[in-house]
Design an enzyme around this catalytic site. Structure first.
Site, PDB file in Angstrom:
ATOM      1  N   MET A 205      -5.596  -8.362   8.558  1.00  5.54           N
ATOM      2  CA  MET A 205      -6.522  -9.168   9.502  1.00  5.54           C
ATOM      3  C   MET A 205      -7.889  -8.208   9.274  1.00  5.54           C
ATOM      4  O   MET A 205      -8.673  -8.320   9.913  1.00  5.54           O
ATOM      5  CB  MET A 205      -6.286  -9.126  10.681  1.00  5.54           C
ATOM      6  CG  MET A 205      -5.187  -9.991  11.115  1.00  5.54           C
ATOM      7  SD  MET A 205      -4.600 -10.084  12.773  1.00  5.54           S
ATOM      8  CE  MET A 205      -6.024 -10.238  13.663  1.00  5.54           C
TER       9      MET A 205
ATOM     10  N   ASP B  64      -5.775   3.468   6.601  1.00  5.79           N
ATOM     11  CA  ASP B  64      -4.982   4.097   5.774  1.00  5.79           C
ATOM     12  C   ASP B  64      -3.599   3.469   5.462  1.00  5.79           C
ATOM     13  O   ASP B  64      -2.927   3.402   4.399  1.00  5.79           O
ATOM     14  CB  ASP B  64      -4.521   5.643   5.993  1.00  5.79           C
ATOM     15  CG  ASP B  64      -5.805   6.438   5.797  1.00  5.79           C
ATOM     16  OD1 ASP B  64      -6.657   6.061   5.246  1.00  5.79           O
ATOM     17  OD2 ASP B  64      -5.683   7.633   6.597  1.00  5.79           O
ATOM     18  N   GLY B  65      -3.073   2.954   6.480  1.00  7.15           N
ATOM     19  CA  GLY B  65      -1.794   2.159   6.384  1.00  7.15           C
ATOM     20  C   GLY B  65      -1.788   0.968   5.420  1.00  7.15           C
ATOM     21  O   GLY B  65      -1.037   0.688   4.613  1.00  7.15           O
ATOM     22  N   HIS B  66      -3.088   0.330   5.744  1.00  9.52           N
ATOM     23  CA  HIS B  66      -3.114  -0.792   4.716  1.00  9.52           C
ATOM     24  C   HIS B  66      -3.327  -0.402   3.212  1.00  9.52           C
ATOM     25  O   HIS B  66      -2.849  -0.911   2.385  1.00  9.52           O
ATOM     26  CB  HIS B  66      -4.366  -1.673   4.908  1.00  9.52           C
ATOM     27  CG  HIS B  66      -4.630  -2.371   6.271  1.00  9.52           C
ATOM     28  ND1 HIS B  66      -5.162  -1.937   7.331  1.00  9.52           N
ATOM     29  CD2 HIS B  66      -4.028  -3.455   6.681  1.00  9.52           C
ATOM     30  CE1 HIS B  66      -5.035  -2.708   8.206  1.00  9.52           C
ATOM     31  NE2 HIS B  66      -4.183  -3.656   7.977  1.00  9.52           N
TER      32      HIS B  66
END
Length: 103
Positions: free
Chosen positions: A28, A33-35
């Protein structure tokens, strides 16, 4: 960057016809950092990676405002490129839910 499903489909079809695998990282936006870790993981498992940025208005509760969701497209595009995404798909709600859409 693609904004229509037809563009993304043509890009994906071309890669698959050439024997390449396509990884998809749906988001979204408001990338973090996770993406980026998901893009890196997709690159390990696929030849090319598409990242999507779509704030889906249908997933918000009646008291929530999709317009209030944080958006930073220019920064997200930089992060996606740095992480190794080959293309970013940023459709408008009208592209995903065209007039007469029903499910």
């Amino acid at each position: 960057m693609f904004t229509t499903a037809a563009e993304l489909q043509a890009w994906s079809d071309g890669h698959r016809r050439a024997g390449r695998t396509v990884g998809l990282v749906p988001t979204m936006g408001a990338l973090h950092d996770g993406h980026m870790a998901l893009v890196e993981e997709a690159r390990r498992h696929a030849d090319v990676v598409a990242l999507t940025i779509f704030v889906n208005p249908l997933q918000f509760a009646p008291n929530e405002r999709p317009a209030a969701y944080p958006r930073s497209l220019s920064e997200d595009l930089k992060l996606a490129e740095a992480a190794g995404a080959h293309v970013v798909f940023t459709p408008a709600p009208e592209e995903m839910y065209p007039r007469g859409f029903s499910t």
